[in-house]
Design a protein around this motif. Structure first.
Motif, short mmCIF file in Angstrom:
data_model
loop_
_atom_site.label_atom_id
_atom_site.label_comp_id
_atom_site.label_asym_id
_atom_site.label_seq_id
_atom_site.Cartn_x
_atom_site.Cartn_y
_atom_site.Cartn_z
N GLY A 134 -6.51 -3.52 3.44
CA GLY A 134 -6.51 -4.73 4.26
C GLY A 134 -5.69 -5.88 3.70
N SER A 135 -5.21 -5.78 2.47
CA SER A 135 -4.45 -6.90 1.89
C SER A 135 -2.98 -6.55 1.66
N CYS A 136 -2.49 -5.55 2.36
CA CYS A 136 -1.10 -5.12 2.17
C CYS A 136 -0.18 -5.79 3.18
N GLN A 137 0.91 -6.34 2.68
CA GLN A 137 1.94 -6.91 3.54
C GLN A 137 2.87 -5.83 4.08
N CYS A 167 0.86 -1.18 0.00
CA CYS A 167 0.00 0.00 0.00
C CYS A 167 0.90 1.23 0.00
N ALA A 168 0.40 2.30 -0.60
CA ALA A 168 1.16 3.55 -0.64
C ALA A 168 0.23 4.69 -0.20
N LEU A 211 10.21 1.41 2.44
CA LEU A 211 9.35 0.22 2.48
C LEU A 211 9.32 -0.29 3.92
N VAL A 212 8.12 -0.31 4.52
CA VAL A 212 7.98 -0.63 5.95
C VAL A 212 6.99 -1.77 6.13
N LEU A 223 3.50 0.61 -8.83
CA LEU A 223 3.06 -0.58 -8.11
C LEU A 223 2.10 -1.41 -8.96
N VAL A 224 1.21 -0.74 -9.69
CA VAL A 224 0.28 -1.44 -10.58
C VAL A 224 1.06 -2.15 -11.68
N ARG A 225 2.02 -1.46 -12.30
CA ARG A 225 2.83 -2.07 -13.37
C ARG A 225 3.57 -3.30 -12.88
N ALA A 226 4.05 -3.23 -11.64
CA ALA A 226 4.80 -4.35 -11.09
C ALA A 226 3.89 -5.43 -10.51
N GLY A 227 2.59 -5.16 -10.42
CA GLY A 227 1.65 -6.13 -9.87
C GLY A 227 1.73 -6.26 -8.37
N THR A 228 2.17 -5.21 -7.68
CA THR A 228 2.34 -5.28 -6.22
C THR A 228 1.43 -4.33 -5.44
N LEU A 229 0.53 -3.62 -6.12
CA LEU A 229 -0.38 -2.71 -5.40
C LEU A 229 -1.44 -3.52 -4.70
N GLY A 230 -1.49 -3.36 -3.38
CA GLY A 230 -2.49 -4.07 -2.59
C GLY A 230 -3.70 -3.21 -2.34
#
Length: 180
Positions: free
Chosen positions: A72-75, A37-38, A121-122, A62-69
């Motif tokens: 509630g679904s963010c690591q 999440c950002a 990144l936290v 993040l969308v391009r890399a496929g990592t946007l959560g």
């Protein structure tokens, strides 16, 4: 034809031997993080709206890399700070002379916008990766130089900040993913 393959093979060996490596964008973030999440970045500058611009463009990465959560679904999350912004003239042309008389004075030919952003990144309060990206982008002052159209100069400045934000957020994501 085999000569062509031999040259291609030597090229690959020389690239690999020099320490270069090709890492796909999907290589992943540190700590096995795959969902990020950002939240809106913090803006430590006097320039209004930069936090929104940089956050939006980082989320695009993040969308391009496929990592946007989703919520509630963010690591992990990325905390961003737009630390500084500056604009200054970079090129001033020389006056034009006819004989000993200056026909035109020096003219402003270019400005440069500069920005610095810190990304962190936290996960669970622990910093997994941190980087600072900064850069410059030139823009034109407007139709008539320093005394020209102020609105055109500001539009050019905003376009330069946008281009710079795109470049810096792409670089910032890549640095976090490769743990620079």
């Amino acid at each position: 034809m085999s000569r062509l393959y031999a040259v291609g093979g030597l090229l690959w060996l020389s690239v690999l031997g020099c320490g270069y490596r090709f890492t796909p964008r999907s290589a992943g973030l540190p700590g096995g993080v795959s969902s990020v999440c950002a939240p809106i970045f913090r803006n430590d500058t006097a320039e209004p709206g930069l936090e929104t611009l940089f956050t939006r463009l980082f989320r695009q990465e993040l969308v391009r890399a496929g990592t946007l959560g989703g919520s509630g679904s963010c690591q992990a999350s990325v905390e961003g700070v737009v630390a500084w912004v500056n604009s200054s003239p970079t090129i001033v042309t020389e006056p034009v002379y006819q004989g000993n008389v200056a026909v035109t004075g020096p003219q402003l030919a270019s400005y440069r916008a500069s920005v610095g952003v810190t990304l962190r990144l936290v996960r669970d309060g622990q910093v997994l990766a941190e980087t600072t990206v900064s850069g410059n982008e030139d823009f034109l002052p407007g139709a008539e130089g320093a005394s020209g159209d102020v609105l055109q100069a500001e539009a050019n400045r905003q376009a330069a900040l946008y281009r710079l934000a795109e470049t810096l957020m792409r670089e910032g994501y890549d640095r976090l993913a490769n743990n620079w």
